[in-house]
Structure formats: C-alpha cells, structure tokens
Design an enzyme around this catalytic site. Structure first.
Site, mmCIF file in Angstrom:
data_model
loop_
_atom_site.group_PDB
_atom_site.id
_atom_site.type_symbol
_atom_site.label_atom_id
_atom_site.label_comp_id
_atom_site.label_asym_id
_atom_site.label_seq_id
_atom_site.Cartn_x
_atom_site.Cartn_y
_atom_site.Cartn_z
ATOM 1 N N GLY A 1 0.772 -1.270 -0.049
ATOM 2 C CA GLY A 1 -0.209 -0.056 0.109
ATOM 3 C C GLY A 1 0.999 1.741 0.138
ATOM 4 C CE LYS B 1 5.131 3.217 7.118
ATOM 5 N NZ LYS B 1 4.551 3.760 8.394
ATOM 6 C CG ASP C 1 -1.596 8.183 15.814
ATOM 7 O OD1 ASP C 1 -2.529 8.571 16.026
ATOM 8 O OD2 ASP C 1 -1.157 7.880 14.440
ATOM 9 C CE LYS D 1 -4.572 6.270 12.938
ATOM 10 N NZ LYS D 1 -4.255 7.471 12.643
#
Length: 323
Positions: free
Chosen positions: A17, A38, A134, A136
C-alpha cells in the site's frame, strides 16, 4: 504503481500500500524473514504533506530505539535522504481495526488481553521517557494473542519535545488545545480504544474535526458499565476514568493493568517498574531530536482506502463516521 525501489539487503515481492509518508512493500530480508518494508515517498509525491520526510525519519529513529514485545520490531532503517527506509515486523493477520465493527464488541477476554498488551507497550515507552501520541485500532497489530503497537511517526521523547498530533477520534482534550502530550494523553487514547473493543462503539463520534473537538473537550462519555454490563465494576470504572478531561484525574497505566490482570486472573505483579531495556540494534542515519511546537495538533494522515492492504498498512478516513 511505479517500479519498486531497490533497497540493499531486501527482495521486494509485492506492494502492500501507500501512505502519507511512504510506500510499503512485502519483502524478504537476508535472514529469510518476511518484513514490511516502508520506503520514503519521492519528494515530488510529498508536496501535499511537506513534513512527511521529518515524520518518517522520526519513525525510523523511535522504532529502532524502542524495543518491547508489544511494540513493533524494527529490523533496520535509514532515516534520511531519498534512500530512506524502515524494515518492520510483518503481521499477516492485519490491524485490529479489521476486527472492530460498530455495535459488535470483541469477546471480552480477547478485548482485555489486547488492552493489556497495548498498556504494557505504552508503559514501556513511558518508562523510556517517550509518548506514542497515536494510539488507535489502525496502529495495533495482532500476532496470535499478542497485540503490538506500531507506527511511531508521531512519537517523541518527552524531555526533548516534539510536535503534538494524533488522530481526531482518539486525541485527548489537551492535544486538541495544542498542549504537549504526556503519558496521560496516551492513557486517554487507550480509554477510547477500550470503548471500541469492549462496547463496540467509540465514546465520541463526529463528521468533522470541529464536532469531534467539541465533544472531546466538553461532552461526558456514555457509561461503559451500561454499554458493557458484563464488565467487572473495577474495569469499567478504571477505563471510563481514563477519559477524564483533566489529565491528573486519569488512572496511570499500572492501575489500568492491575484492573485488567485482576479480571483475567493473571498472576502478574503490577507495581514494580523494571529498569529500561537497552536498544537491541543500531539507530541508523542522522537522527536529530525533533523540536517541540506548541501549536495546533498535526493530524496523522489516513492512507488511501484504494491502496490499503492487510499488514502494516490498514487505515481509514478519520472523518468517516462508523455505523
């Protein structure tokens, strides 16, 4: 999608992605491990997000510096220049958000184990002097019964300062006000996550940033004990208190873990704080400490829904209201 880059030591097998800062590929490393690789986006693809390179460099630095069983493992990385990359543990099961459905809480014991794992990872970070900023469902990955907290791009060492930010559904009131994040800010985000996995809903919903901000700053969350009546009273009370508007009124992570351990019947000593573990690998590249900016919070960018894939890249539009 353009041809995959060449990163020494890694054989790219397929794309996973594209995010705001990087493209992500499934790759094999020299040890034969599957990794999520990444790779920083080229400069001409970062124009809409000018701080992408800085956030990516920070993610490399923090990931390689912090090592814990409930934090994503970094196998190697380079934080700067066009060859910047980060090789990470790959999770075929995908992220927690793939299991979280509106109105459908997770099985209570599974939810409790996930929350405890995330709390353990955060507690380790806080003992190192770092905040995640962050927390979540999209940044939590599952490896069997192991819950792993990932994506340290917003994280920073509290003594050095950093940019305040996060995801609107999970941000603590003080972050909305542009104040510096603390351990209590991560506890607040963990409280939001607790509502998702235990009650099947977030405590606050909204269609835009201002609506969410008003609720996080002023509205009281619904009773977790009412939404999930099977919860032990101590657990429900502790996790709801994590959403206190005043950071000083929130429980610390040891209290959260103690309540969860009591519920799970875990024979775990809570209260002792072990010595910080030394980083297990080198920190590569020029990793200067980020400078604190006490201004409006920087929102973490959602990944493209059309490019999202299982593994280390499963995101959603933060203003798409669930349900």
């Amino acid at each position: 999608m353009s041809n995959p880059p060449t990163i020494s030591g890694y054989r790219i097998t397929r794309p996973l992605g594209r995010g705001a800062t990087a493209r992500v590929y499934l790759a094999d490393d020299r040890q034969g491990r599957q990794v999520a690789l990444k790779v920083l986006l080229p400069e001409d693809e970062r124009q809409e997000y000018p701080d992408a390179a800085g956030m990516f460099a920070n993610e490399v630095r923090m990931t390689m510096q912090l090592t814990h069983d409930h934090l994503v493992r970094g196998y190697g990385g380079q934080g700067f220049d066009e060859g910047a990359y980060l090789a990470l543990e790959y999770f075929p099961q995908g992220a927690l958000d793939s299991l979280v459905q509106p109105g459908r809480p997770l099985p209570p014991e599974q939810a409790a184990r996930i929350l405890r794992g995330v709390a353990e990872g955060l507690d380790y970070m806080h003992r190192q002097g770092a905040v995640h900023q962050d927390v979540k469902a999209q940044n939590i990955y599952l490896d069997g019964d192991r819950a792993v907290l990932a994506d340290l791009g917003c994280s920073y060492m509290m003594g050095q300062g950093g940019r305040v930010g996060g995801s609107p559904f999970y941000m603590a009131p003080e972050i909305y006000r542009g104040e510096e994040a603390t351990a209590a800010s991560d506890v607040y985000s963990l409280g939001v996550l607790a509502y998702e996995v235990l009650a099947g809903q977030r405590p606050f919903e909204g269609d835009d940033y201002n609506e969410l901000m008003a609720q996080h700053l002023n509205a009281m969350p619904p009773s977790l004990a009412h939404l999930a009546p099977e919860l032990p009273r101590l657990v429900a009370r502790t996790l709801q208190q994590a959403l206190a508007k005043n950071p000083d009124d929130r429980p610390d992570l040891l209290e959260v873990m103690a309540a969860l351990n009591e519920w799970l019947g875990a024979d775990v000593e809570v209260g002792a704080r072990p010595e910080p573990a030394a980083p297990s690998g080198p920190v590569l590249g020029r990793h200067a400490a980020p400078q604190h900016e006490a201004s409006a919070p920087v929102l973490t960018e959602p990944e493209s829904e059309t490019d999202a894939a299982p593994g280390l890249l499963a995101r959603w539009n933060p203003f798409r209201k669930k349900g």
